[in-house]
Enzyme design. Structure first.
Site, short mmCIF file in Angstrom:
data_model
loop_
_atom_site.label_atom_id
_atom_site.label_comp_id
_atom_site.label_asym_id
_atom_site.label_seq_id
_atom_site.Cartn_x
_atom_site.Cartn_y
_atom_site.Cartn_z
N PRO A 101 0.79 -1.23 0.00
CA PRO A 101 0.00 0.00 0.00
C PRO A 101 0.83 1.29 0.00
CG PRO A 101 -0.12 -1.12 2.13
CD PRO A 101 0.51 -2.07 1.17
N ASN A 102 0.38 2.22 -0.81
CA ASN A 102 0.95 3.57 -0.92
C ASN A 102 2.28 3.64 -1.68
OD1 ASN A 102 -1.16 4.88 0.66
ND2 ASN A 102 -0.31 3.73 2.38
N ARG A 145 4.25 11.07 -2.03
CA ARG A 145 4.21 10.87 -0.58
C ARG A 145 5.57 11.16 0.07
NH1 ARG A 145 4.77 4.47 0.99
NH2 ARG A 145 4.07 5.30 2.99
N TYR A 155 10.93 8.98 1.34
CA TYR A 155 10.95 7.98 0.27
C TYR A 155 11.59 8.46 -1.03
CZ TYR A 155 7.76 5.72 3.52
OH TYR A 155 7.21 5.15 4.64
N ASN A 202 8.09 -5.55 -1.02
CA ASN A 202 8.03 -4.43 -0.09
C ASN A 202 6.57 -4.36 0.37
OD1 ASN A 202 7.91 -2.08 1.34
ND2 ASN A 202 8.93 -0.80 -0.20
N ALA A 227 3.23 -0.79 4.72
CA ALA A 227 2.71 -0.80 6.09
C ALA A 227 2.30 -2.20 6.56
CB ALA A 227 1.52 0.15 6.21
N HIS A 256 4.39 -4.51 9.02
CA HIS A 256 4.36 -4.44 10.48
C HIS A 256 3.09 -5.00 11.09
CE1 HIS A 256 7.56 -1.82 9.25
NE2 HIS A 256 6.72 -0.94 8.72
N ASP A 263 2.17 -15.77 6.45
CA ASP A 263 1.71 -17.15 6.27
C ASP A 263 1.69 -17.54 4.79
OD1 ASP A 263 1.44 -17.54 8.98
OD2 ASP A 263 -0.74 -17.36 9.01
N GLU A 265 13.04 -9.23 1.24
CA GLU A 265 12.25 -8.08 1.70
C GLU A 265 13.01 -6.79 1.40
OE1 GLU A 265 12.29 -7.93 5.96
OE2 GLU A 265 10.57 -6.56 6.08
N HIS A 323 12.82 -2.39 1.81
CA HIS A 323 12.21 -1.14 2.25
C HIS A 323 13.04 0.01 1.71
CE1 HIS A 323 9.45 -3.25 4.77
NE2 HIS A 323 10.46 -3.98 5.21
N SER A 373 13.02 3.10 2.83
CA SER A 373 13.57 3.84 3.98
C SER A 373 14.24 2.87 4.94
CB SER A 373 12.44 4.59 4.70
OG SER A 373 11.55 3.66 5.30
N ARG A 427 13.41 4.16 12.38
CA ARG A 427 12.15 4.92 12.44
C ARG A 427 11.33 4.56 13.68
NH1 ARG A 427 9.36 4.91 6.72
NH2 ARG A 427 8.14 6.52 7.79
N ARG A 432 7.35 0.40 13.65
CA ARG A 432 7.92 -0.17 12.41
C ARG A 432 9.02 -1.19 12.71
NH1 ARG A 432 5.76 3.36 8.38
NH2 ARG A 432 5.47 5.44 9.27
C1 DQA Z 1 8.26 1.13 3.69
C2 DQA Z 1 8.36 1.33 5.19
C3 DQA Z 1 7.04 1.08 5.87
O1 DQA Z 1 7.16 1.24 7.28
C4 DQA Z 1 6.00 2.05 5.35
O2 DQA Z 1 4.73 1.77 5.94
C5 DQA Z 1 5.93 2.10 3.87
C6 DQA Z 1 7.14 1.98 3.08
C7 DQA Z 1 9.55 1.49 2.94
O3 DQA Z 1 9.67 1.12 1.78
O4 DQA Z 1 10.41 2.16 3.50
O5 DQA Z 1 4.85 2.34 3.30
O6 DQA Z 1 8.00 -0.25 3.43
#
Ligand code: DQA
Length: 146
Positions: free
Chosen positions: A9-10, A17, A22, A73, A76, A79, A86, A97, A99, A101, A106, A110
């Site tokens: 998401p996002n 954003r 980011y 990735n 959110a 977390h 699963d 994985e 990220h 950031s 942080r 997180r």
């Molecule tokens: C993120 C870090 C997450 O905590 C956050 O909710 C994101 C982006 C990152 O790519 O740094 O949406 O996964």
């Protein structure tokens, strides 16, 4: 080799954003970056983004026996989502994985990564470059050799 790249998401809001967190690059630019890395490294890539937890679970399930690796990735959902953890454990596809950031530096909320518990490796705080590191790591991990 076939790799599925999943963004949660996002991530589609990159470039809009929280640029201080980011960066300025857009989601479309991220996709172009990933496609270039894959073209240069003989990786057959499938790109997926969703703002919905169940849709991410669905695409992980559908990857079973079809993909050699997953780069995820979960944003959110990292977390919060035991369902994504699963699903990754269910298909048992080598997963890295990512990220953008450095989540380790942080907020306290997180500091747990459920998806990370199913990942062979995590790259964080490297921006777009983290996806490249993840893809190259996964290729080496799965195929081996040079
Ligand atoms: C993120 C870090 C997450 O905590 C956050 O909710 C994101 C982006 C990152 O790519 O740094 O949406 O996964």
């Amino acid at each position: 080799m076939r790799i599925l790249v999943i963004n949660g998401p996002n991530i589609n809001m990159l470039g809009i954003r929280e640029k201080d967190v980011y960066g300025n690059g857009s989601y479309v630019e991220l996709l172009a970056f990933i496609e270039k890395v894959c073209a240069e490294n003989d990786i057959d890539v499938h790109l997926f983004q969703s703002n919905h937890e169940g849709a991410i679970v669905d695409v992980i399930q559908q990857a079973y026996a079809k993909f050699d690796g997953i780069v995820i990735n979960p944003a959110a959902y990292t977390h919060t989502s035991i369902a994504i953890l699963d699903a990754l454990k269910a298909v048992a596809i080598p997963t890295v994985e990512v990220h953008l950031s450095n989540v380790a530096k942080r907020e306290a909320f997180r500091q747990v990564s459920y998806a990370g518990m199913a990942a062979v490796k995590t790259f964080m705080g490297l921006g777009f470059e983290g996806y490249k590191e993840a893809l190259l790591f996964l290729k080496q991990y799965v195929v081996g050799g040079n």
